[in-house]
Scaffold this motif. Structure first.
Motif, PDB file in Angstrom:
ATOM      1  N   UNK A  16      33.118  12.640  57.034  1.00 21.17           N
ATOM      2  CA  UNK A  16      34.648  11.803  56.935  1.00 21.17           C
ATOM      3  C   UNK A  16      35.584  12.924  56.947  1.00 21.17           C
ATOM      4  N   UNK A  17      35.534  13.901  56.351  1.00 13.90           N
ATOM      5  CA  UNK A  17      36.699  15.091  56.304  1.00 13.90           C
ATOM      6  C   UNK A  17      35.921  15.938  57.356  1.00 13.90           C
ATOM      7  N   UNK A  18      36.419  15.768  58.586  1.00 12.29           N
ATOM      8  CA  UNK A  18      35.889  16.416  59.685  1.00 12.29           C
ATOM      9  C   UNK A  18      36.339  17.744  59.808  1.00 12.29           C
ATOM     10  N   UNK A  19      37.689  18.051  59.400  1.00 12.14           N
ATOM     11  CA  UNK A  19      38.119  19.103  59.602  1.00 12.14           C
ATOM     12  C   UNK A  19      37.970  20.203  58.158  1.00 12.14           C
ATOM     13  N   UNK A  20      37.225  19.780  57.409  1.00 11.20           N
ATOM     14  CA  UNK A  20      36.733  20.680  56.234  1.00 11.20           C
ATOM     15  C   UNK A  20      35.311  21.151  55.963  1.00 11.20           C
ATOM     16  N   UNK A  21      34.939  22.385  55.506  1.00  8.27           N
ATOM     17  CA  UNK A  21      33.727  22.516  55.300  1.00  8.27           C
ATOM     18  C   UNK A  21      33.673  23.176  53.726  1.00  8.27           C
ATOM     19  N   UNK A  22      32.556  22.826  53.082  1.00  5.30           N
ATOM     20  CA  UNK A  22      32.182  23.371  51.743  1.00  5.30           C
ATOM     21  C   UNK A  22      32.686  24.743  51.649  1.00  5.30           C
ATOM     22  N   UNK A  23      33.543  24.961  50.735  1.00  7.06           N
ATOM     23  CA  UNK A  23      34.144  26.261  50.433  1.00  7.06           C
ATOM     24  C   UNK A  23      35.533  26.623  50.748  1.00  7.06           C
ATOM     25  N   UNK A  24      35.952  25.694  51.856  1.00  3.91           N
ATOM     26  CA  UNK A  24      37.481  25.565  52.090  1.00  3.91           C
ATOM     27  C   UNK A  24      38.420  25.450  50.829  1.00  3.91           C
ATOM     28  N   UNK A  30      48.196  19.278  50.146  1.00  6.91           N
ATOM     29  CA  UNK A  30      47.594  19.077  51.342  1.00  6.91           C
ATOM     30  C   UNK A  30      46.568  18.186  51.761  1.00  6.91           C
ATOM     31  N   UNK A  31      45.700  18.200  50.623  1.00  4.70           N
ATOM     32  CA  UNK A  31      44.670  17.042  50.626  1.00  4.70           C
ATOM     33  C   UNK A  31      45.151  15.680  50.733  1.00  4.70           C
ATOM     34  N   UNK A  32      46.060  15.553  49.923  1.00  2.00           N
ATOM     35  CA  UNK A  32      46.486  13.936  49.833  1.00  2.00           C
ATOM     36  C   UNK A  32      47.447  13.676  51.024  1.00  2.00           C
ATOM     37  N   UNK A  33      48.339  14.928  51.573  1.00  6.97           N
ATOM     38  CA  UNK A  33      48.899  14.631  52.822  1.00  6.97           C
ATOM     39  C   UNK A  33      48.089  14.304  53.836  1.00  6.97           C
ATOM     40  N   UNK A  34      46.981  14.784  53.962  1.00 11.74           N
ATOM     41  CA  UNK A  34      46.033  14.800  55.165  1.00 11.74           C
ATOM     42  C   UNK A  34      45.013  13.445  54.881  1.00 11.74           C
ATOM     43  N   UNK A  35      44.796  13.242  53.787  1.00 12.26           N
ATOM     44  CA  UNK A  35      43.909  12.134  53.410  1.00 12.26           C
ATOM     45  C   UNK A  35      44.323  10.715  52.362  1.00 12.26           C
ATOM     46  N   UNK A  36      45.383  11.223  51.917  1.00 11.69           N
ATOM     47  CA  UNK A  36      45.713  10.190  51.083  1.00 11.69           C
ATOM     48  C   UNK A  36      45.397  10.385  49.651  1.00 11.69           C
ATOM     49  N   UNK A  37      45.592   9.043  48.904  1.00  9.96           N
ATOM     50  CA  UNK A  37      45.078   9.077  47.754  1.00  9.96           C
ATOM     51  C   UNK A  37      46.162   9.664  46.527  1.00  9.96           C
ATOM     52  N   UNK A  38      45.846   9.252  45.168  1.00  5.84           N
ATOM     53  CA  UNK A  38      46.650   9.642  44.127  1.00  5.84           C
ATOM     54  C   UNK A  38      46.759  11.234  43.841  1.00  5.84           C
ATOM     55  N   UNK A  39      47.828  11.950  43.880  1.00  2.00           N
ATOM     56  CA  UNK A  39      47.801  13.262  43.607  1.00  2.00           C
ATOM     57  C   UNK A  39      47.593  13.704  41.950  1.00  2.00           C
ATOM     58  N   UNK A 116      45.746  24.699  43.565  1.00  2.00           N
ATOM     59  CA  UNK A 116      44.749  24.681  44.800  1.00  2.00           C
ATOM     60  C   UNK A 116      43.383  24.004  44.400  1.00  2.00           C
ATOM     61  N   UNK A 117      42.832  23.527  45.452  1.00  2.00           N
ATOM     62  CA  UNK A 117      41.538  22.835  45.474  1.00  2.00           C
ATOM     63  C   UNK A 117      40.547  23.573  46.319  1.00  2.00           C
ATOM     64  N   UNK A 118      39.250  23.392  46.026  1.00  2.00           N
ATOM     65  CA  UNK A 118      38.272  24.067  46.983  1.00  2.00           C
ATOM     66  C   UNK A 118      37.386  22.809  47.289  1.00  2.00           C
ATOM     67  N   UNK A 119      36.845  22.807  48.644  1.00  2.00           N
ATOM     68  CA  UNK A 119      36.000  21.539  48.995  1.00  2.00           C
ATOM     69  C   UNK A 119      34.522  21.842  48.525  1.00  2.00           C
ATOM     70  N   UNK A 120      33.895  20.803  47.688  1.00  2.00           N
ATOM     71  CA  UNK A 120      32.664  21.095  47.606  1.00  2.00           C
ATOM     72  C   UNK A 120      31.723  20.465  48.415  1.00  2.00           C
ATOM     73  N   UNK A 121      32.245  19.443  49.144  1.00  2.00           N
ATOM     74  CA  UNK A 121      31.183  18.722  50.280  1.00  2.00           C
ATOM     75  C   UNK A 121      31.014  17.333  49.714  1.00  2.00           C
ATOM     76  N   UNK A 122      30.069  16.800  50.403  1.00  2.00           N
ATOM     77  CA  UNK A 122      29.760  15.169  49.970  1.00  2.00           C
ATOM     78  C   UNK A 122      28.540  15.141  49.218  1.00  2.00           C
ATOM     79  N   UNK A 123      28.591  14.036  48.296  1.00  2.00           N
ATOM     80  CA  UNK A 123      27.698  13.946  47.180  1.00  2.00           C
ATOM     81  C   UNK A 123      27.288  12.556  47.149  1.00  2.00           C
TER      82      UNK A 123
END
Length: 326
Positions: A16-24, A30-39, A116-123
């Motif tokens: 779903x998060x097509x433009x993110x790779x684990x470790x980014x 910026x995550x919420x601006x891109x994907x939405x959700x409560x900050x 900052x946050x680092x993307x861990x991937x899908x679980x």
């Protein structure tokens, strides 16, 4: 509760998060601006992408809320649910994680570090269990929390802590040294310092244990892990030579002795002890001695350089107490 992997339930792999790779790494806003959700929340559902649940773990700050997330020995990431005070329930964000399969959502993880946050991937959600934790900024107030067992669908190239203990399917007991760090509280609040009464109790335990060793006994402390629990139980003393189970208290108040009885009953479910004993700094008053003895529990307390022991006898029934109605 264990769940089947998603691909065994008719799901199809998709990112779903097509433009993110684990470790980014990027700013959380910026995550919420891109994907939405409560900050602000640790668990949030995207408003822009309807089939994703985002969760955030913060190893540096989570401890102040009783959130001790980390890798378990089962290869899963054990993630504490949301709710900073009171017992956690399977509602709101916790319900989103629990039901994300059935709702057609993926589960995407991030490690927070400041802004900052680092993307861990899908679980994948494997299951969940309940345990104890302290409330936000109050290490003395305990509550029940839900812990989700999450299995990553790809390698996680980000360092994350380990949980002290993963739940076991069968009860386990072993003898460990008598040390202050071996306490049940140390698993709930690892950063918490012992208070004065606890230090007094620890000194009493050390003194009694040393007296047993001086007599040639093998003495230690029992670590008991009940089935399905991630928090071990610790007796204060276990005299392996005589099979004596000992719970220590720093005072002889009714509340303290009631607590000691409950703890001995708890430990006694898993251990065949010949003798149950409460270790206290002085002789309890008559009514409290009667209370302990009626449950077959003896008392040990210091008497100068020696120890006095009061063993329970078969008590004479007192009969019912006449109730006076006012």
């Amino acid at each position: 509760m264990d769940l089947l992997p998603r691909d065994l339930c008719g799901w199809h792999d998709r990112t779903v998060l097509v433009d993110l790779n684990p470790g980014d790494t990027l700013l959380r806003r910026a995550v919420h601006a891109r994907y939405g959700g409560n900050q602000q929340g640790g668990i949030t559902t995207s408003r822009k992408i309807t089939d994703v649940v985002l969760f955030f773990t913060d190893p540096a700050k989570g401890h102040r809320h009783g959130y001790y997330d980390g890798w378990g020995t089962d290869g899963c990431f054990h993630y504490v649910g949301e709710g900073q005070q009171g017992d956690q329930r399977l509602v709101r964000g916790n319900q989103r994680i629990l039901n994300h399969y059935g709702e057609g959502r993926t589960l995407e993880g991030f490690r927070a570090d400041g802004r900052s946050v680092t993307y861990l991937g899908e679980f994948d959600l494997v299951g969940h269990y309940f345990t104890d934790a302290h409330e936000t900024n109050d290490v003395e107030a305990l509550r029940q929390v839900v812990v989700f067992r999450l299995r990553p669908r790809s390698s996680v190239p980000v360092e994350l802590p380990k949980v002290p203990l993963s739940p076991v399917s069968a009860a386990r007991a072993e003898v460990v040294p008598v040390e202050e760090r071996h306490t049940e509280r140390a698993f709930v609040s690892p950063d918490r310092e012992p208070y004065r009464l606890e230090r007094r109790e620890a000194e009493l335990v050390q003194r009694y244990s040393q007296s047993l060793v001086d007599q040639g006994h093998e003495a230690g402390r029992l670590q008991i892990v009940p089935p399905g629990e991630s928090r071990p139980l610790y007796s204060d003393v276990w005299d392996k030579t005589t099979n004596e189970l000992v719970e220590a208290k720093s005072s002889v108040t009714r509340d303290q002795l009631r607590t000691a009885v409950g703890q001995l009953l708890d430990y006694g479910r898993f251990i065949e002890a010949e003798r149950w004993t409460v270790l206290v700094p002085l002789r309890p008053r008559a009514d409290m001695l009667d209370y302990l003895h009626r449950y077959g529990i003896g008392v040990v307390y210091p008497n100068g350089n020696n120890w006095s022991r009061l063993e329970p006898e078969s008590p004479d029934p007192l009969g019912p107490v006449q109730i006076r109605y006012i």
